[in-house]
Scaffold this motif. Sequence first.
Motif, mmCIF file in Angstrom:
data_model
loop_
_atom_site.group_PDB
_atom_site.id
_atom_site.type_symbol
_atom_site.label_atom_id
_atom_site.label_comp_id
_atom_site.label_asym_id
_atom_site.label_seq_id
_atom_site.Cartn_x
_atom_site.Cartn_y
_atom_site.Cartn_z
ATOM 1 N N ALA A 138 0.867 -1.186 0.000
ATOM 2 C CA ALA A 138 0.000 0.000 0.000
ATOM 3 C C ALA A 138 0.898 1.228 0.000
ATOM 4 O O ALA A 138 1.895 1.272 0.723
ATOM 5 C CB ALA A 138 -0.912 0.006 1.219
ATOM 6 N N SER A 139 0.551 2.210 -0.800
ATOM 7 C CA SER A 139 1.400 3.400 -0.881
ATOM 8 C C SER A 139 0.561 4.610 -1.252
ATOM 9 O O SER A 139 -0.597 4.483 -1.693
ATOM 10 C CB SER A 139 2.504 3.219 -1.924
ATOM 11 N N LEU A 140 1.154 5.788 -1.084
ATOM 12 C CA LEU A 140 0.563 6.974 -1.676
ATOM 13 C C LEU A 140 0.581 6.819 -3.196
ATOM 14 O O LEU A 140 1.469 6.171 -3.756
ATOM 15 C CB LEU A 140 1.352 8.214 -1.278
ATOM 16 N N SER A 141 -0.395 7.403 -3.843
ATOM 17 C CA SER A 141 -0.410 7.409 -5.296
ATOM 18 C C SER A 141 0.872 8.041 -5.830
ATOM 19 O O SER A 141 1.431 8.951 -5.212
ATOM 20 C CB SER A 141 -1.626 8.207 -5.790
ATOM 21 N N THR A 142 1.335 7.567 -6.966
ATOM 22 C CA THR A 142 2.508 8.182 -7.594
ATOM 23 C C THR A 142 2.145 9.494 -8.286
ATOM 24 O O THR A 142 3.016 10.189 -8.792
ATOM 25 C CB THR A 142 3.148 7.226 -8.624
ATOM 26 N N LYS A 143 0.842 9.832 -8.304
ATOM 27 C CA LYS A 143 0.395 11.055 -8.967
ATOM 28 C C LYS A 143 -0.151 12.094 -7.996
ATOM 29 O O LYS A 143 -0.244 13.269 -8.341
ATOM 30 C CB LYS A 143 -0.694 10.722 -9.989
ATOM 31 N N HIS A 144 -0.519 11.672 -6.781
ATOM 32 C CA HIS A 144 -1.224 12.582 -5.881
ATOM 33 C C HIS A 144 -1.025 12.112 -4.447
ATOM 34 O O HIS A 144 -1.344 10.969 -4.124
ATOM 35 C CB HIS A 144 -2.717 12.580 -6.241
ATOM 36 N N THR A 145 -0.540 12.999 -3.574
ATOM 37 C CA THR A 145 -0.222 12.582 -2.203
ATOM 38 C C THR A 145 -1.452 12.458 -1.308
ATOM 39 O O THR A 145 -1.326 12.044 -0.156
ATOM 40 C CB THR A 145 0.744 13.585 -1.550
ATOM 41 N N LEU A 146 -2.617 12.786 -1.806
ATOM 42 C CA LEU A 146 -3.811 12.679 -0.974
ATOM 43 C C LEU A 146 -4.540 11.354 -1.160
ATOM 44 O O LEU A 146 -5.510 11.075 -0.460
ATOM 45 C CB LEU A 146 -4.765 13.846 -1.273
ATOM 46 N N ALA A 147 -4.076 10.523 -2.097
ATOM 47 C CA ALA A 147 -4.718 9.234 -2.339
ATOM 48 C C ALA A 147 -3.840 8.105 -1.807
ATOM 49 O O ALA A 147 -2.649 8.024 -2.131
ATOM 50 C CB ALA A 147 -4.966 9.026 -3.828
ATOM 51 N N LEU A 148 -4.420 7.238 -0.992
ATOM 52 C CA LEU A 148 -3.748 6.022 -0.533
ATOM 53 C C LEU A 148 -4.217 4.885 -1.423
ATOM 54 O O LEU A 148 -5.429 4.710 -1.649
ATOM 55 C CB LEU A 148 -4.094 5.720 0.926
ATOM 56 N N THR A 149 -3.274 4.095 -1.931
ATOM 57 C CA THR A 149 -3.618 3.110 -2.954
ATOM 58 C C THR A 149 -3.198 1.701 -2.568
ATOM 59 O O THR A 149 -2.243 1.493 -1.817
ATOM 60 C CB THR A 149 -2.946 3.465 -4.298
ATOM 61 N N ASN A 150 -3.914 0.751 -3.128
ATOM 62 C CA ASN A 150 -3.582 -0.669 -3.047
ATOM 63 C C ASN A 150 -2.794 -1.005 -4.307
ATOM 64 O O ASN A 150 -3.304 -0.886 -5.414
ATOM 65 C CB ASN A 150 -4.882 -1.479 -2.964
ATOM 66 N N ARG A 151 -1.559 -1.424 -4.141
ATOM 67 C CA ARG A 151 -0.722 -1.691 -5.316
ATOM 68 C C ARG A 151 -0.967 -3.070 -5.910
ATOM 69 O O ARG A 151 -0.324 -3.462 -6.885
ATOM 70 C CB ARG A 151 0.767 -1.533 -4.969
ATOM 71 N N GLY A 152 -1.921 -3.805 -5.337
ATOM 72 C CA GLY A 152 -2.290 -5.094 -5.915
ATOM 73 C C GLY A 152 -2.249 -6.237 -4.935
ATOM 74 O O GLY A 152 -2.960 -7.233 -5.105
ATOM 75 N N SER A 153 -1.443 -6.124 -3.873
ATOM 76 C CA SER A 153 -1.324 -7.212 -2.906
ATOM 77 C C SER A 153 -1.596 -6.749 -1.480
ATOM 78 O O SER A 153 -1.356 -7.487 -0.532
ATOM 79 C CB SER A 153 0.084 -7.825 -2.973
ATOM 80 N N ALA A 154 -2.116 -5.542 -1.319
ATOM 81 C CA ALA A 154 -2.313 -4.982 0.014
ATOM 82 C C ALA A 154 -3.466 -5.659 0.740
ATOM 83 O O ALA A 154 -4.401 -6.198 0.126
ATOM 84 C CB ALA A 154 -2.572 -3.483 -0.074
ATOM 85 N N THR A 155 -3.392 -5.618 2.066
ATOM 86 C CA THR A 155 -4.527 -5.930 2.916
ATOM 87 C C THR A 155 -5.053 -4.612 3.480
ATOM 88 O O THR A 155 -4.386 -3.572 3.395
ATOM 89 C CB THR A 155 -4.123 -6.842 4.078
ATOM 90 N N THR A 156 -6.224 -4.680 4.061
ATOM 91 C CA THR A 156 -6.741 -3.473 4.713
ATOM 92 C C THR A 156 -5.817 -3.050 5.842
ATOM 93 O O THR A 156 -5.598 -1.857 6.065
ATOM 94 C CB THR A 156 -8.157 -3.714 5.235
ATOM 95 N N ALA A 157 -5.242 -4.024 6.550
ATOM 96 C CA ALA A 157 -4.310 -3.700 7.630
ATOM 97 C C ALA A 157 -3.112 -2.907 7.105
ATOM 98 O O ALA A 157 -2.621 -1.981 7.776
ATOM 99 C CB ALA A 157 -3.841 -4.975 8.315
ATOM 100 N N ASP A 158 -2.632 -3.239 5.907
ATOM 101 C CA ASP A 158 -1.522 -2.477 5.308
ATOM 102 C C ASP A 158 -1.927 -1.031 5.072
ATOM 103 O O ASP A 158 -1.178 -0.093 5.360
ATOM 104 C CB ASP A 158 -1.110 -3.100 3.964
ATOM 105 N N LEU A 159 -3.125 -0.837 4.524
ATOM 106 C CA LEU A 159 -3.587 0.511 4.212
ATOM 107 C C LEU A 159 -3.798 1.323 5.494
ATOM 108 O O LEU A 159 -3.426 2.494 5.568
ATOM 109 C CB LEU A 159 -4.881 0.446 3.418
ATOM 110 N N VAL A 160 -4.405 0.691 6.497
ATOM 111 C CA VAL A 160 -4.648 1.379 7.760
ATOM 112 C C VAL A 160 -3.329 1.795 8.408
ATOM 113 O O VAL A 160 -3.209 2.907 8.942
ATOM 114 C CB VAL A 160 -5.470 0.483 8.700
#
Length: 349
Positions: free
Chosen positions: A298-320
């Motif tokens: 999970a990471s910030l978007s590469t285009k916008h720092t206000l969006a948190l993104t799932n890069r394809g293998s994230a869990t909700t715990a990763d995003l939180v």
Amino acid sequence: MISEQVPLSSLTTLRLGGPAEYLAECTSTDALVQVIRLLDQHEVPLLLIAGGSNLVIGDDGFKGVVVRIATGGISVSDSVVRADAGAEWDAVVAAAVAAGVGGLECLSGIPGSAGATPVQNVGAYGVEVGSLLRRVHLLDRLTGETRWVEPGALGLGYRTSVLKHSDHAVVLEIELDVRADGLSAPLGYRELSAALGAEQGERRPTAQVRDHVLALRRGKGMVLDPADPDTWSAGSFFTNPVVPEDRLPGVLEAIDSRVGPGVRIPQYPADGGTKLSAAWLIERAGFAKGFPGPDAPASLSTKHTLALTNRGSATTADLVALARQIRDRVEEVFGVRLHPEPVTVGCAI
């Protein structure tokens, strides 16, 4: 239709969330009302999902019945747009533009359903849904009755309403006032005006404004694209914070000490204080686009720092965990606490 053990990751734009014990799909407003009444009568735990663009659902999923609002009716007259709660919001905007009515074009490209727009008082490029709402058709879950209410009854504010903080009412349909002359609302957002080569306050053809809004949003990864992980998000994850006036001098002093005197953070008048830019604070707290890196789940978007993104293998715990890291650092550096915009289910930021 009833299904069992449906992964909720398939129903959210973040592509996150564990299984629903049961999923009921409602394709008509009558069916939606009847199902909710029945489940409430028997006190069955219930979660409503439409577009899934503003939900962060825990990895354990939801024990109970998830009701998917799959209604999709849209109609446009000379001055009123009506949409079922489950209608895709951008399809509503596109229908309005195609019909030659104006007012909604600045809200192009926002993911999610029509029914969610008054709940969040969705807004972009200087326009909020609350300024366009004519009335909203609600199901009162306490009485089982349905009724139309006017915007004044909804407690609309910046990205909020009384509907957001309670599950007592369900949006069934919305009606919006639009302009019959085929021109946009007066342009009130500098970035959009500049992209159009227009003066602020000017009005332009709705299709032209829609095209530019979509282009701006795509550049920020804010238009859904199955091939682009930057769009596997819940949009802007944090709301712009409103700082009370008695606290503002201390916050500005902390900003000066961090980034140097004379560097001004974007500020806007707001009810209860001054609204600051969450993205600006996040960046100056040390978080760059794509943080913490290309290998992170999970990471910030590469285009916008206000969006948190799932890069394809994230869990909700990763995003939180990422959301907490960003929130806590901004508060440590600037004394400003950021609050998440999405609704959380089975997890907490």
